[in-house]
Write an enzyme that holds these catalytic residues in place. Sequence first.
Site, mmCIF file in Angstrom:
data_model
loop_
_atom_site.group_PDB
_atom_site.id
_atom_site.type_symbol
_atom_site.label_atom_id
_atom_site.label_comp_id
_atom_site.label_asym_id
_atom_site.label_seq_id
_atom_site.Cartn_x
_atom_site.Cartn_y
_atom_site.Cartn_z
ATOM 1 N N GLY A 29 0.583 -1.042 -0.309
ATOM 2 C CA GLY A 29 -0.155 0.461 0.261
ATOM 3 C C GLY A 29 1.001 0.834 0.365
ATOM 4 O O GLY A 29 2.142 1.251 0.277
ATOM 5 N N TYR A 30 -0.524 2.273 -0.201
ATOM 6 C CA TYR A 30 0.766 3.851 -0.249
ATOM 7 C C TYR A 30 0.578 4.564 0.800
ATOM 8 O O TYR A 30 -0.184 4.867 1.406
ATOM 9 C CB TYR A 30 0.932 3.968 -1.589
ATOM 10 C CG TYR A 30 1.726 3.694 -3.122
ATOM 11 C CD1 TYR A 30 2.775 3.947 -2.566
ATOM 12 C CD2 TYR A 30 0.959 2.384 -2.967
ATOM 13 C CE1 TYR A 30 3.032 3.351 -4.231
ATOM 14 C CE2 TYR A 30 1.849 1.542 -4.169
ATOM 15 C CZ TYR A 30 3.142 1.959 -4.237
ATOM 16 O OH TYR A 30 3.498 1.355 -5.139
ATOM 17 N N LEU A 31 1.847 5.353 1.725
ATOM 18 C CA LEU A 31 1.266 5.901 2.527
ATOM 19 C C LEU A 31 1.588 7.237 1.872
ATOM 20 O O LEU A 31 0.561 8.643 2.524
ATOM 21 C CB LEU A 31 2.300 6.037 3.726
ATOM 22 C CG LEU A 31 2.858 5.449 4.568
ATOM 23 C CD1 LEU A 31 3.958 5.008 5.394
ATOM 24 C CD2 LEU A 31 1.097 5.182 5.684
#
Length: 156
Positions: A29-31
């Site tokens: 996932g991406y912050l």
Amino acid sequence: MAQEIERKYLVSSDEFKAQAAKSVRIIQGYLSSVPQRTVRVRVKGDKGFLTIKGIGNESGASRYEWEKEITVEEAQELLKICEPGVIDKTRYLVDFEGHIFEVDEFYGSNQGLTVAEVELTDEAQTVHKPSWLAEEVTGDARYYNSMLMKQPFTQW
């Protein structure tokens, strides 16, 4: 600063699987998924990673990359606060004529997409391509994992 140089290709068949030396499941996932700096959280098999990537150069083949191994537990906690969307894939490692091709077979909302990347020492380096490689998509932002999270392949 670490510089990543790679080329990316679509994959035309699953012939690569018979040539793979290793495979591993990856959930990420991406912050932050802004093009200027992506911050990725990844569980890769039994390891966790936090990766920061800068914007690519004009060709899309080179960009800054920093990566740090973290525990799987830390990665799983960070995944809970990531932007909506997740990348779920299996990565196969295929050695072909002196290059390691990382072939990603995607699942979920990116089902049906398989891409291969090969890291290079310089952008002009010659790449001998296996028969299962198709069109080069280096620099095409649609194929960046951070974009596949927002605009999945099945919605194109």
